[in-house]
Design a protein around this motif. Structure first.
Motif, PDB file in Angstrom:
ATOM      1  N   GLU A 118       0.887  -1.155   0.000  1.00  0.00           N
ATOM      2  CA  GLU A 118       0.000   0.000   0.000  1.00  0.00           C
ATOM      3  C   GLU A 118       0.928   1.208   0.000  1.00  0.00           C
ATOM      4  O   GLU A 118       1.636   1.463   0.965  1.00  0.00           O
ATOM      5  CB  GLU A 118      -0.909  -0.024   1.225  1.00  0.00           C
ATOM      6  CG  GLU A 118      -1.889  -1.187   1.179  1.00  0.00           C
ATOM      7  CD  GLU A 118      -2.793  -1.257   2.398  1.00  0.00           C
ATOM      8  OE1 GLU A 118      -2.472  -0.638   3.434  1.00  0.00           O
ATOM      9  OE2 GLU A 118      -3.816  -1.946   2.309  1.00  0.00           O
ATOM     10  N   ILE A 119       0.946   1.927  -1.112  1.00  0.00           N
ATOM     11  CA  ILE A 119       1.933   2.968  -1.348  1.00  0.00           C
ATOM     12  C   ILE A 119       1.333   4.345  -1.106  1.00  0.00           C
ATOM     13  O   ILE A 119       0.238   4.643  -1.579  1.00  0.00           O
ATOM     14  CB  ILE A 119       2.466   2.867  -2.794  1.00  0.00           C
ATOM     15  CG1 ILE A 119       3.139   1.502  -2.999  1.00  0.00           C
ATOM     16  CG2 ILE A 119       3.420   4.009  -3.114  1.00  0.00           C
ATOM     17  CD1 ILE A 119       3.493   1.191  -4.429  1.00  0.00           C
ATOM     18  N   SER A 120       2.075   5.174  -0.382  1.00  0.00           N
ATOM     19  CA  SER A 120       1.720   6.574  -0.175  1.00  0.00           C
ATOM     20  C   SER A 120       2.810   7.425  -0.809  1.00  0.00           C
ATOM     21  O   SER A 120       3.993   7.109  -0.698  1.00  0.00           O
ATOM     22  CB  SER A 120       1.618   6.906   1.315  1.00  0.00           C
ATOM     23  OG  SER A 120       0.618   6.127   1.921  1.00  0.00           O
ATOM     24  N   ILE A 121       2.415   8.506  -1.444  1.00  0.00           N
ATOM     25  CA  ILE A 121       3.360   9.402  -2.115  1.00  0.00           C
ATOM     26  C   ILE A 121       3.198  10.792  -1.507  1.00  0.00           C
ATOM     27  O   ILE A 121       2.081  11.300  -1.397  1.00  0.00           O
ATOM     28  CB  ILE A 121       3.111   9.441  -3.635  1.00  0.00           C
ATOM     29  CG1 ILE A 121       3.232   8.032  -4.212  1.00  0.00           C
ATOM     30  CG2 ILE A 121       4.079  10.401  -4.321  1.00  0.00           C
ATOM     31  CD1 ILE A 121       2.850   7.919  -5.672  1.00  0.00           C
ATOM     32  N   VAL A 122       4.334  11.374  -1.095  1.00  0.00           N
ATOM     33  CA  VAL A 122       4.324  12.679  -0.433  1.00  0.00           C
ATOM     34  C   VAL A 122       5.232  13.628  -1.207  1.00  0.00           C
ATOM     35  O   VAL A 122       6.424  13.367  -1.367  1.00  0.00           O
ATOM     36  CB  VAL A 122       4.816  12.563   1.031  1.00  0.00           C
ATOM     37  CG1 VAL A 122       4.718  13.919   1.736  1.00  0.00           C
ATOM     38  CG2 VAL A 122       4.054  11.491   1.783  1.00  0.00           C
ATOM     39  N   GLY A 123       4.671  14.735  -1.676  1.00  0.00           N
ATOM     40  CA  GLY A 123       5.444  15.740  -2.403  1.00  0.00           C
ATOM     41  C   GLY A 123       5.943  16.842  -1.488  1.00  0.00           C
ATOM     42  O   GLY A 123       5.245  17.257  -0.558  1.00  0.00           O
ATOM     43  N   HIS A 124       7.173  17.318  -1.741  1.00  0.00           N
ATOM     44  CA  HIS A 124       7.801  18.390  -0.959  1.00  0.00           C
ATOM     45  C   HIS A 124       8.333  19.455  -1.917  1.00  0.00           C
ATOM     46  O   HIS A 124       8.635  19.173  -3.078  1.00  0.00           O
ATOM     47  CB  HIS A 124       8.967  17.848  -0.131  1.00  0.00           C
ATOM     48  CG  HIS A 124       8.556  16.862   0.907  1.00  0.00           C
ATOM     49  ND1 HIS A 124       8.282  17.217   2.209  1.00  0.00           N
ATOM     50  CD2 HIS A 124       8.369  15.523   0.841  1.00  0.00           C
ATOM     51  CE1 HIS A 124       7.959  16.130   2.898  1.00  0.00           C
ATOM     52  NE2 HIS A 124       8.010  15.097   2.089  1.00  0.00           N
ATOM     53  N   THR A 125       8.497  20.656  -1.399  1.00  0.00           N
ATOM     54  CA  THR A 125       9.071  21.762  -2.178  1.00  0.00           C
ATOM     55  C   THR A 125      10.162  22.434  -1.359  1.00  0.00           C
ATOM     56  O   THR A 125      10.348  22.123  -0.176  1.00  0.00           O
ATOM     57  CB  THR A 125       8.000  22.821  -2.518  1.00  0.00           C
ATOM     58  OG1 THR A 125       7.579  23.453  -1.305  1.00  0.00           O
ATOM     59  CG2 THR A 125       6.798  22.208  -3.223  1.00  0.00           C
TER      60      THR A 125
END
Length: 193
Positions: A118-125
């Motif tokens: 179960e994959i979670s993707i988290v974007g950062h800047t």
């Protein structure tokens, strides 16, 4: 004496019954049944896939079967530092190809694993821009990575979360305006854990 005769008679009947049961099986099932007697879970010999798709040790059985290949475990957290061009979020705008190759390797590893993740993707800047702007940009980057993973064969249903942290959770070892802050984290949990 009578008990011994009865035991001898039962033993004499058991062998023909076992043979009759084997003969009544289709030929392919007979071969599988006979080969199963060569398999053992002992930690010696060479590992092979048996007729049921299980990985066992062959002690004296056939050696021309498919060897067991245990895929490397998928890391629980994987960070991709995709350095996007300024104000960009598409995979085509990634400037560091080596990180894109790392992502491709990760995707291949996930696909080779028999366990469902179960994959979670988290974007950062980085810290440039307002909080609102960076939250939206981090989300577009995370969504872009999600779409890329799905296009490469990861089932969309395996990606359970796509979120943005924007400019929150800065990496302390880098300047807050550094390209290293622009990253996407991928978190994997195994179904049932």
């Amino acid at each position: 004496m009578r008990k011994q005769k009865l035991t001898s008679r039962l033993a004499a009947l058991a062998a023909p019954l076992a043979m009759a049961a084997t003969i009544a099986m289709p030929l392919a099932a007979q071969a599988d049944y006979m080969n199963e007697h060569f398999w053992s879970a002992m930690p010696t010999g060479t590992a092979w896939v048996n007729s049921s798709g299980e990985c066992w040790q062959s002690l004296q059985g056939p050696g021309d079967l498919e060897p067991c290949v245990q895929p490397a475990p998928v890391p629980k957290e994987f960070t991709v530092r995709l350095n996007f061009e300024f104000d960009k979020y598409e995979i085509a705008n990634v400037v560091n190809d080596n990180e894109l190759q790392r992502l491709n390797d990760y995707i291949a590893q996930v696909k080779a694993t028999p366990v469902r993740e179960e994959i979670s993707i988290v974007g950062h800047t980085d810290a440039k821009g307002s909080d609102e702007y960076n939250m939206a940009l981090g989300m577009r980057r995370a969504q872009s990575v999600r779409d890329y993973m799905v296009s490469r064969g990861i089932p969309a249903s395996d990606i359970v979360s796509v979120i943005s942290m924007g400019k929150r959770e800065m990496l302390p070892e880098y300047d807050i305006y550094s390209v290293e802050q622009r990253r996407v984290r991928i978190l994997a949990e195994y179904e049932g854990n």
